[in-house]
Motif scaffolding. Sequence first.
Motif, PDB file in Angstrom:
ATOM      1  N   ARG A  39       0.785  -1.346   0.153  1.00 46.17           N
ATOM      2  CA  ARG A  39      -0.065  -0.087  -0.033  1.00 46.17           C
ATOM      3  C   ARG A  39       0.808   1.338  -0.191  1.00 46.17           C
ATOM      4  NH1 ARG A  39      -5.308   1.341   3.111  1.00 46.17           N
ATOM      5  NH2 ARG A  39      -4.881   3.040   1.822  1.00 46.17           N
TER       6      ARG A  39
ATOM      7  N   SER B 172      -3.446  -1.033  -5.498  1.00 40.83           N
ATOM      8  CA  SER B 172      -5.019  -1.037  -5.389  1.00 40.83           C
ATOM      9  C   SER B 172      -5.372  -2.348  -5.080  1.00 40.83           C
ATOM     10  CB  SER B 172      -5.705  -0.783  -6.911  1.00 40.83           C
ATOM     11  OG  SER B 172      -4.981   0.532  -7.498  1.00 40.83           O
TER      12      SER B 172
ATOM     13  N   GLN C 167      -5.182  -2.685  -1.338  1.00 42.83           N
ATOM     14  CA  GLN C 167      -6.214  -1.788  -0.735  1.00 42.83           C
ATOM     15  C   GLN C 167      -7.646  -2.552  -0.861  1.00 42.83           C
ATOM     16  OE1 GLN C 167      -6.251   2.346  -1.128  1.00 42.83           O
ATOM     17  NE2 GLN C 167      -7.993   2.496   0.241  1.00 42.83           N
ATOM     18  N   GLY C 168      -8.016  -3.167  -2.072  1.00 44.00           N
ATOM     19  CA  GLY C 168      -9.221  -3.837  -2.104  1.00 44.00           C
ATOM     20  C   GLY C 168      -9.363  -4.985  -1.334  1.00 44.00           C
TER      21      GLY C 168
ATOM     22  N   ILE D 150      -7.960  -5.177   1.669  1.00 42.51           N
ATOM     23  CA  ILE D 150      -8.154  -4.850   3.207  1.00 42.51           C
ATOM     24  C   ILE D 150      -9.498  -4.297   3.103  1.00 42.51           C
ATOM     25  CG2 ILE D 150      -7.581  -2.797   4.356  1.00 42.51           C
ATOM     26  CD1 ILE D 150      -4.597  -3.047   3.366  1.00 42.51           C
ATOM     27  N   GLU D 151     -10.182  -3.726   2.260  1.00 41.59           N
ATOM     28  CA  GLU D 151     -11.523  -3.118   2.340  1.00 41.59           C
ATOM     29  C   GLU D 151     -12.349  -4.258   2.310  1.00 41.59           C
ATOM     30  OE1 GLU D 151     -12.004  -0.121   3.357  1.00 41.59           O
ATOM     31  OE2 GLU D 151     -10.196   0.699   2.609  1.00 41.59           O
TER      32      GLU D 151
ATOM     33  N   ARG E 107     -12.184  -6.274   5.764  1.00 43.94           N
ATOM     34  CA  ARG E 107     -12.253  -5.260   6.925  1.00 43.94           C
ATOM     35  C   ARG E 107     -14.022  -5.224   7.098  1.00 43.94           C
ATOM     36  NH1 ARG E 107      -9.343   0.038   7.972  1.00 43.94           N
ATOM     37  NH2 ARG E 107      -9.849   0.386   5.925  1.00 43.94           N
ATOM     38  N   GLY E 108     -14.541  -5.295   5.651  1.00 44.44           N
ATOM     39  CA  GLY E 108     -15.881  -4.909   5.677  1.00 44.44           C
ATOM     40  C   GLY E 108     -16.773  -6.148   5.837  1.00 44.44           C
TER      41      GLY E 108
ATOM     42  N   GLU F 216      -2.865  -2.315   8.479  1.00 40.55           N
ATOM     43  CA  GLU F 216      -3.523  -0.868   8.711  1.00 40.55           C
ATOM     44  C   GLU F 216      -2.863  -0.243   9.356  1.00 40.55           C
ATOM     45  OE1 GLU F 216      -4.599  -0.080   5.480  1.00 40.55           O
ATOM     46  OE2 GLU F 216      -6.243   1.129   6.526  1.00 40.55           O
TER      47      GLU F 216
END
Lengths: 216, 240
Positions: free
Chosen positions: A44, A53, A56-57, A59-60, A63-64, A105
């Motif tokens: 990142r 990207s 990041q994807g 991780i999102e 995390r979601g 993070e």
Amino acid sequence: MIFDWVAFFEYFPRLIRAAGVTLQVSLLSLGLACLLAPLLALARLLGPKPLRSMAQGMIEVVRGLPPLVIIAFAYFALPKVGVVLSGFWCGVLALGLVGAVYAAEIIRSAIESLGCGQLEAALALGFARWRAVLEILLPQALRRILPPLTNEFANLIKASSLLSVISVHEISQVGQSLIFETFVVIEILVQMAILYLIIIGSVTILSRRLERGLGA
Amino acid sequence: MTLLTARGLAKRFGSFTALDGVDLDLNRGERLVICGPSGSGKSTLIRCINRLEEPDAGTIVIDGVPAKDLQALRRRVGMVFQQFNLFPNLTARENIAIAPRKLLGLSRAEADARAEALLDRVQLAGHADKPPAALSGGQQQRVAIARALAMEPVLMLFDEPTSALDPEMIREVLDVMVELGQGGMSMIVVTHEMGFARRAADRIGFMDQGRIVAMAPPQQFFDAPPHPRLVRFLDNILGH
């Protein structure tokens, strides 16, 4: 209320064995998280655009989602694509991924919180960007990383209780089935609590030692 | 002997024009002071020279070589920041020794010896084992100068090196810089310290709105300012 000491000691050995499983799952997923997290964080911070990207994807997404959903995916979806793992290893994989994402993070934000002055100083001396991050910024960030990382690892150990839904014989699963078998509730809950506290307490103490070693 | 040639440097930040076509020449061993009102582009100019900012247009040639390899360029151009930016987890000695050790391949003993010699040169012998937090602002800035010198640069850039210092510490930093200049170091110094400019500069440049609008030796700069905007600037900073 009468505390039934006989029942307490009768069932304790089974729970201790379960604690061994909790400990194994936790340590293995912590290890996986520790391996993946720095890679994700560096991807990142330093990666070329597509890699950044992707990290990041990932991780999102992780995390979601509730960890329970990720565990279920690992257990029920992986076999459909030909990856057949035991519940134990599915748990390690799922929890390791969850831990890695949060830890990544933590690492990234600790490095970014150092401010651009430190990075610029290193660049101005002639360090390449990746070397500046690894050799100048990361050592400084370590003392900011460790305290929140300990929290995250405690969460991870507690999340291992979710593996009861894919019948991994860890503390929560064994405790629950003992309660249903014997209707001894309080004594078994107390045993479960003691075992969790011992495991998480040891991780916390270990991390304090490390922090002091770093002079934080 | 020209050390640095910059032509047509331009840099915008959004709609703000920080540099608007700057030409600059620096001879070997020359000490150039750049002054000007805030926002006039002084810092951007020297940050473009070691490419901490990437200019939008223009060319920079240092030592006859166009700057292609960023790291190689920066190793030969030292920089001192307004906020010192010492590494807080390292001692004064380690701050100075780390770059020569990691980038020039010096052994720990060699790098430490170089650091000790430089600390001596900036009057800080005996402070080698202190972390930055245990040093005053003036001492930290002198360590930062030593850290930049440890790479044996051909050019030193100073970005408002005394602006973050208490008044009584400014002198000790300026003295080190004067001595450095007297030793033949090529320097570009962005500063408002006009006493230093008069004492140590070969030429003084005045920037306004992204351009160098005046450039003259100190005596002419102060006694016969070659630009009306400069007259007002000098009135403002020398008059109070």
